[in-house]
Design a protein around this motif. Structure first.
Motif, mmCIF file in Angstrom:
data_model
loop_
_atom_site.group_PDB
_atom_site.id
_atom_site.type_symbol
_atom_site.label_atom_id
_atom_site.label_comp_id
_atom_site.label_asym_id
_atom_site.label_seq_id
_atom_site.Cartn_x
_atom_site.Cartn_y
_atom_site.Cartn_z
ATOM 1 N N THR A 19 -41.117 -53.471 -27.378
ATOM 2 C CA THR A 19 -41.013 -53.488 -25.918
ATOM 3 C C THR A 19 -42.383 -53.658 -25.277
ATOM 4 N N LEU A 20 -43.356 -52.900 -25.748
ATOM 5 C CA LEU A 20 -44.697 -52.962 -25.162
ATOM 6 C C LEU A 20 -45.337 -54.322 -25.365
ATOM 7 N N VAL A 21 -45.203 -54.867 -26.577
ATOM 8 C CA VAL A 21 -45.784 -56.184 -26.850
ATOM 9 C C VAL A 21 -45.090 -57.260 -26.028
ATOM 10 N N THR A 22 -43.764 -57.202 -25.956
ATOM 11 C CA THR A 22 -43.011 -58.202 -25.192
ATOM 12 C C THR A 22 -43.320 -58.092 -23.707
ATOM 13 N N TRP A 23 -43.449 -56.853 -23.222
ATOM 14 C CA TRP A 23 -43.782 -56.625 -21.809
ATOM 15 C C TRP A 23 -45.180 -57.153 -21.489
ATOM 16 N N ALA A 24 -46.106 -56.990 -22.431
ATOM 17 C CA ALA A 24 -47.485 -57.418 -22.215
ATOM 18 C C ALA A 24 -47.672 -58.917 -22.414
ATOM 19 N N GLN A 25 -46.851 -59.522 -23.274
ATOM 20 C CA GLN A 25 -46.978 -60.945 -23.586
ATOM 21 C C GLN A 25 -45.625 -61.628 -23.346
ATOM 22 N N PRO A 26 -45.167 -61.662 -22.100
ATOM 23 C CA PRO A 26 -43.780 -62.064 -21.800
ATOM 24 C C PRO A 26 -43.461 -63.511 -22.112
ATOM 25 N N LYS A 27 -44.455 -64.382 -22.148
ATOM 26 C CA LYS A 27 -44.187 -65.803 -22.371
ATOM 27 C C LYS A 27 -44.390 -66.227 -23.817
ATOM 28 N N ASP A 43 -41.802 -48.949 -16.146
ATOM 29 C CA ASP A 43 -40.946 -48.821 -14.980
ATOM 30 C C ASP A 43 -39.545 -49.336 -15.312
ATOM 31 N N GLU A 44 -38.727 -49.470 -14.318
ATOM 32 C CA GLU A 44 -37.318 -49.775 -14.548
ATOM 33 C C GLU A 44 -37.082 -51.076 -15.322
ATOM 34 N N PRO A 45 -37.778 -52.191 -14.997
ATOM 35 C CA PRO A 45 -37.524 -53.405 -15.773
ATOM 36 C C PRO A 45 -37.787 -53.230 -17.259
ATOM 37 N N SER A 46 -38.825 -52.488 -17.620
ATOM 38 C CA SER A 46 -39.117 -52.324 -19.037
ATOM 39 C C SER A 46 -38.101 -51.422 -19.722
ATOM 40 N N VAL A 47 -37.478 -50.520 -18.976
ATOM 41 C CA VAL A 47 -36.402 -49.712 -19.547
ATOM 42 C C VAL A 47 -35.228 -50.610 -19.913
ATOM 43 N N VAL A 48 -34.891 -51.548 -19.049
ATOM 44 C CA VAL A 48 -33.827 -52.514 -19.333
ATOM 45 C C VAL A 48 -34.226 -53.381 -20.520
ATOM 46 N N THR A 81 -35.935 -63.623 -21.192
ATOM 47 C CA THR A 81 -35.675 -63.800 -19.762
ATOM 48 C C THR A 81 -36.049 -62.532 -18.991
ATOM 49 N N LEU A 82 -35.669 -61.381 -19.526
ATOM 50 C CA LEU A 82 -36.024 -60.110 -18.881
ATOM 51 C C LEU A 82 -37.538 -59.924 -18.827
ATOM 52 N N ALA A 83 -38.217 -60.280 -19.917
ATOM 53 C CA ALA A 83 -39.669 -60.084 -19.968
ATOM 54 C C ALA A 83 -40.403 -60.981 -18.973
#
Length: 304
Positions: free
Chosen positions: A49-57, A228-233, A298-300
């Motif tokens: 989650t953290l890696v995907t959130w930090a590197q979304p593309k 935050d909420e998006p990363s929880v999803v 898509t979420l990221a």
């Protein structure tokens, strides 16, 4: 929940000034290898989650090949189960993140040399001729079990003195081979007496969250500012994908799939005994995993 969010925000802000650019690259396929704590790392899904959130593309894929009980000396599997090398080739792994050393440390200081030799040989199998980038995760410390279990379990934190030379051997090996070394062993706020585990050995979920932050820092994922909420999803979607991968890669009835019971009538189509329905059925997991991964990306990439 508000207190947890503030804590995670504070922790995240401490890891933003690390590597100039992430160690993980676009389209990397990351294989997690190790014992029970690495199995749980995938199940908890925080690191991904953290890696995907930090590197979304970057569309980085994570696949767990970890197995409870694995050590550098042995990775026991059922009959005809594919080797780690074969699985790495199958998933197209470009990166292997390994964690070993804690259980091996029960051999004491005299076991360090054999451990180091076996670890080096294992990585040579997983990355022949430098085929894949390697990251070695230092073993997490032993700690105290929950208070309710104290009368029934020993204080494993006393074993940290024996664990320390194994951690040092891993550091030296990583430096020698120019592999990335991810430090987790002293990350958990204060002394071992304040470090609660499930049983003195294995992490509990809150500690897995902290471990994931430490590993994300070491991997250079620098854009993590809050949970935050998006990363929880996002985490929920990643956890669902990892459950699908688990069921695909570790089917409940391997003996019928590819082991010693493939000739049983129940393993074959009742209309055509020459046709085996189970292998084809298992492959139906792959498009489901792929679809979930597209949802994750898509979420990221959604506006924040």
């Amino acid at each position: 929940m508000r207190t947890l969010t503030i804590f995670l925000l504070a922790f995240a802000l401490t890891i933003t000034a690390v590597a100039a650019e992430p160690w993980l690259k676009p389209n990397d396929v990351v294989a997690l290898v190790g014992g029970e704590d690495m199995v749980a790392l995938a199940e908890e899904s925080w690191l991904e989650t953290l890696v995907t959130w930090a590197q979304p593309k970057d569309r980085i894929r994570f696949r767990s090949l970890a197995w409870e009980g694995d050590t550098v000396f042995e990775q026991r599997r059922d009959l005809n189960y594919p080797t780690l090398e074969a699985q790495l080739d199958q998933i197209g792994a470009t990166v292997v993140i390994c964690q070993f050393g804690k259980m091996e440390s029960f051999a004491g200081k005299e076991g360090v040399a054999a451990f180091t030799e076996a670890y080096e040989k294992l990585i040579a199998r997983l990355s022949p001729e430098g085929k894949r980038r390697i990251a070695l995760v230092l073993p997490t410390r032993f700690g105290l079990p929950p208070k309710a279990m104290l009368p029934n379990l020993p204080d494993f934190s006393l074993r940290n003195a024996a664990l320390a030379p194994y951690a040092e051997a891993i550091r030296v090996l990583a430096a020698k081979k120019r592999w990335l070394c991810l430090d987790s062993i002293f990350r958990f706020n204060g002394s071992a007496a304040n470090y609660v585990t499930r049983d003195g050995i294995h992490l509990i979920p809150p500690e897995h969250r902290l471990l994931a932050f430490a590993l994300a820092e070491g991997l250079g994922s620098t854009s993590i500012h809050s949970i935050d909420e998006p990363s929880v999803v996002l985490k929920s979607a990643i956890a669902a994908k990892n459950r699908m991968w688990f069921h695909y890669s570790r089917p409940q009835n391997w003996a019928f799939l590819a082991g010693n019971r493939t000739n049983q009538p129940s393993s074959r189509d009742h209309r055509d005994p020459t046709k085996r329905w189970f292998p084809e059925e298992m492959e139906q997991w792959l498009p489901l995993i792929e679809a979930k991964e597209k949802e994750i990306w898509t979420l990221a990439a959604a506006p924040r």
